[in-house]
Design an enzyme around this catalytic site. Structure first.
Site, PDB file in Angstrom:
ATOM      1  N   GLU A 144       0.760   3.990   2.110  1.00  0.00           N
ATOM      2  CA  GLU A 144       1.145   4.335   3.076  1.00  0.00           C
ATOM      3  C   GLU A 144       2.089   3.618   3.541  1.00  0.00           C
ATOM      4  O   GLU A 144       3.549   4.248   4.046  1.00  0.00           O
ATOM      5  CB  GLU A 144       0.255   4.171   4.084  1.00  0.00           C
ATOM      6  N   CYS A 177      -5.952   1.285   6.451  1.00  0.00           N
ATOM      7  CA  CYS A 177      -6.240   0.093   5.831  1.00  0.00           C
ATOM      8  C   CYS A 177      -5.937  -0.361   7.520  1.00  0.00           C
ATOM      9  O   CYS A 177      -5.150   0.365   8.944  1.00  0.00           O
ATOM     10  CB  CYS A 177      -5.389  -1.315   5.159  1.00  0.00           C
ATOM     11  N   HIS A 233       1.208  -1.406   0.108  1.00  0.00           N
ATOM     12  CA  HIS A 233      -0.352  -0.072  -0.289  1.00  0.00           C
ATOM     13  C   HIS A 233       0.798   1.137  -0.189  1.00  0.00           C
ATOM     14  O   HIS A 233       2.097   1.425   0.320  1.00  0.00           O
ATOM     15  CB  HIS A 233      -1.255   0.004   1.340  1.00  0.00           C
ATOM     16  N   CYS A 268      -2.206  -0.736   7.206  1.00  0.00           N
ATOM     17  CA  CYS A 268      -1.361   0.632   7.087  1.00  0.00           C
ATOM     18  C   CYS A 268      -1.079   1.388   8.557  1.00  0.00           C
ATOM     19  O   CYS A 268      -0.484   1.973   8.701  1.00  0.00           O
ATOM     20  CB  CYS A 268      -1.970   1.240   5.862  1.00  0.00           C
TER      21      CYS A 268
END
Length: 199
Positions: free
Chosen positions: A99, A123, A97, A126
């Site tokens: 992040e 999420c 992801h 993250c």
């Protein structure tokens, strides 16, 4: 570009005006969210392009990331599907992801006390990374998966860790990058279709 002119003084040649600063410049939050969105354009994910931008207390960018496959993993050999009979044939077990990549790509010793601007609410996985990295607050644009278990768990983690989060409220719906603004002649030979694709 908007310019505000005010009467300053008179000379033998007539009235003199002073040019003031632009009034339609990007404010810091818009700028950082725009950087997150721009970095998302690097993503090869056909269904979701997400970017993240980490900023320190001095409004300096210290990390940028977008969603994609891990380093060294051939993008052409990895699955990009959102659904399949076998979860191993989807992107979800493999993709990193935005992040995560922003934190890993940091150009400072750490990101403690920093803020993260990101297109989507992070999420739960993250959220763990954000907490462990010491990021103090998260500014997100969309929370479209709000009711999913992952987002519920994410909010629980962030709340317990004292990480602040808030939704970004844009003052404009679009920020257009126009490469011809600085020098129209530099765009000679670029077709209209290429310009649309670039923006």
């Amino acid at each position: 570009m908007d310019k505000v002119e005010t009467k300053a003084a008179y000379s033998c040649n007539g009235e003199v005006t002073v040019t003031r600063k632009r009034q339609d410049y990007l404010e810091w939050p818009e700028y950082f969210m725009a950087v997150a969105f721009l970095s998302a354009q690097r993503s090869k994910d056909p269904s979701s392009q997400v970017g993240a931008c980490i900023v320190n207390q001095e409004n300096k960018i210290v990390g940028i990331g977008y969603n994609g496959m891990p380093n060294g993993c051939d993008d052409d050999l990895m699955p990009w599907s959102r659904s399949a009979e076998d979860k191993l044939d989807t992107k979800y077990p493999y993709v990193c992801h935005a992040e995560l990549n922003a934190i890993m790509n940091k150009n400072s010793a750490d990101v403690k006390g920093c803020s993260m601007y990101v297109a989507l609410f992070p999420c739960n996985e993250c959220a763990k990374l954000i907490i462990q990295a010491g990021i103090k607050d998260v500014i997100y644009l969309s929370d479209k998966y709000h009711d999913s278990p992952e987002m519920t768990a994410s909010r629980r983690l962030l709340n317990l860790a004292g990480v602040q989060y808030r939704q970004f409220k844009p003052k404009r719906s679009r920020i257009v990058l126009d490469f011809s603004a600085i020098d129209p002649s530099a765009m000679n030979g670029v077709s209209v279709s290429e310009e649309v694709h670039s923006s």
